[in-house]
Design a protein around this motif. Structure first.
Motif, short mmCIF file in Angstrom:
data_model
loop_
_atom_site.label_atom_id
_atom_site.label_comp_id
_atom_site.label_asym_id
_atom_site.label_seq_id
_atom_site.Cartn_x
_atom_site.Cartn_y
_atom_site.Cartn_z
N ILE A 163 2.77 5.61 2.23
CA ILE A 163 2.65 5.17 0.83
C ILE A 163 3.62 5.93 -0.07
N THR A 164 3.65 7.26 0.07
CA THR A 164 4.53 8.07 -0.78
C THR A 164 5.99 7.77 -0.49
N GLY A 165 6.33 7.61 0.79
CA GLY A 165 7.71 7.26 1.14
C GLY A 165 8.14 5.96 0.48
N CYS A 166 7.25 4.99 0.46
CA CYS A 166 7.57 3.70 -0.18
C CYS A 166 7.64 3.83 -1.70
N MET A 167 6.77 4.65 -2.30
CA MET A 167 6.82 4.87 -3.74
C MET A 167 8.15 5.49 -4.15
N LEU A 168 8.65 6.42 -3.32
CA LEU A 168 9.91 7.11 -3.63
C LEU A 168 11.13 6.25 -3.32
N THR A 169 10.96 5.28 -2.42
CA THR A 169 12.08 4.40 -2.06
C THR A 169 12.20 3.23 -3.03
N PHE A 170 11.06 2.61 -3.34
CA PHE A 170 11.06 1.40 -4.18
C PHE A 170 10.56 1.74 -5.59
N TYR A 171 11.38 2.46 -6.33
CA TYR A 171 10.99 2.90 -7.67
C TYR A 171 11.84 2.28 -8.78
N ARG A 172 12.82 1.46 -8.37
CA ARG A 172 13.81 0.99 -9.35
C ARG A 172 13.33 -0.23 -10.15
N THR A 173 12.46 -1.07 -9.58
CA THR A 173 12.02 -2.28 -10.29
C THR A 173 10.56 -2.16 -10.71
N THR A 174 10.24 -2.81 -11.83
CA THR A 174 8.87 -2.73 -12.35
C THR A 174 7.83 -3.29 -11.38
N PRO A 175 8.05 -4.48 -10.76
CA PRO A 175 7.05 -4.99 -9.80
C PRO A 175 6.79 -4.01 -8.65
N ALA A 176 7.86 -3.37 -8.16
CA ALA A 176 7.70 -2.42 -7.05
C ALA A 176 6.90 -1.20 -7.49
N VAL A 177 7.15 -0.70 -8.70
CA VAL A 177 6.40 0.45 -9.23
C VAL A 177 4.93 0.11 -9.34
N VAL A 178 4.64 -1.06 -9.92
CA VAL A 178 3.24 -1.48 -10.10
C VAL A 178 2.55 -1.64 -8.75
N PHE A 179 3.22 -2.30 -7.80
CA PHE A 179 2.61 -2.57 -6.50
C PHE A 179 2.28 -1.28 -5.76
#
Length: 322
Positions: free
Chosen positions: A103-119
């Protein structure tokens, strides 16, 4: 019979001295060992029988001390210390490293777009809600209303913090935006854990004397327990969410990462996992699991009751939760 285990091994307590950080660290390296997640129900049940039988004075023939301690730690990894019920597998502390690294790896990888941050903040808070419920202190049940309130509050807090800081970070160097997920997780922990354990703050958690005799329930003890857990959780997340962004910021400038951008997520997850393998047990060890406080810091009515029923008790003990 020669070679038979003595009955005076105290398996109610950890194998190592919990009065020292090193002793607690050794204990939590065992408790958070992700390999125990893979154990079968039969293995868990066998460990439970060994532990409960030993406590009842029944020793399995041929059982060694090392096997007893191994069974004790397998038992502790899967069964709640207060209620004795088997914990939901992804809510166990032994699942922290594999779940959080993903989960943390994905949060740190996909942080550039708003939908990704929210998800990914939603996924993280859903997981946190399960962990907090599974590792709650005491034997008081949590209602679905309390569970829902904590879940919604923490998720909202995390998303609002993440989006707000993401907006502010646009004016700052690119590396700053990589730390937005950590700030959101820290804010969410400050909301999620107290709300999830609000019943404990209202009704208290069991406090005992040094011999384990229950003296009553204390909301003051619950407050101390929750503060310690919040600090530990934030500390647990800090290395995994602070070190990989710095490394990845440098790696992404390298030719091989530009040529193979698909490696970004796996490398990030691997770095997070490496941090969590050490950060999880070490931050769990910041405070004793069996926490304590002076009787003078308890509620006045409980102080009076203890003075009457156990006049020589000056310190009470309680399970702080994880």
């Amino acid at each position: 019979m020669s070679g038979e285990l003595p009955l005076n091994i105290n398996i109610k307590e950890p194998r190592w001295d919990q009065g020292t950080f090193m002793g607690r660290a050794k204990h939590f390296f065992m408790v958070t060992d992700p390999r125990t997640v893979l154990l079968s129900s039969e293995t868990l049940e066998e460990a439970r029988v060994i532990v409960e039988n030993y406590r009842a004075g029944i020793i399995k023939p041929g059982l060694t001390e090392d096997e007893l301690w191994r069974a004790k730690y397998v038992y502790d990894s899967a069964f709640h210390p207060d209620t004795g019920e088997k914990m939901f597998v992804i809510g166990r502390m032994s699942a922290q490293v594999p779940m959080n690294m993903t989960i943390t790896g994905c949060m740190l990888t996909f942080y550039r777009t708003t939908p990704a941050v929210v998800f990914w903040q939603w996924v993280n808070q859903s997981f946190n809600a399960i962990v907090n419920y599974t590792n709650r202190s005491g034997d008081a049940p949590i209602t679905m209303n309390q569970l829902g309130t904590a879940y919604v509050g923490a998720t909202t807090g995390a998303v609002v913090t993440a989006l707000g800081l993401k907006s502010l970070a646009k004016r700052l160097p690119p590396i700053v935006s990589r730390f937005v997920p950590f700030a959101a997780v820290a804010a969410a922990n400050c909301i999620n854990i107290p709300v999830m354990r609000q019943r404990e703050l209202k009704y208290g958690i069991p406090v005992t004397d040094e011999n384990g005799n229950r003296l009553g329930d204390s909301a003051n003890a619950a407050q101390q327990a929750i503060i310690q857990v919040v600090v530990s959780r934030i500390g647990m997340a800090m290395p995994a969410m602070a070190i990989p962004p710095v490394i990845m910021n440098a790696l992404e400038k390298k030719a091989f990462m530009k040529r193979f951008p698909v490696l970004n997520a796996p490398v990030q997850v691997g770095l997070v996992g490496l941090c969590l393998v050490f950060a999880t047990p070490l931050c769990c060890a910041l405070f004793p699991q069996k926490s304590s406080m002076s009787v003078s810091r308890l509620e006045e009515d409980l102080q009076e009751r203890i003075r009457q029923t156990s006049p020589h008790t000056s310190i009470v003990y309680f399970n702080k939760g994880l």
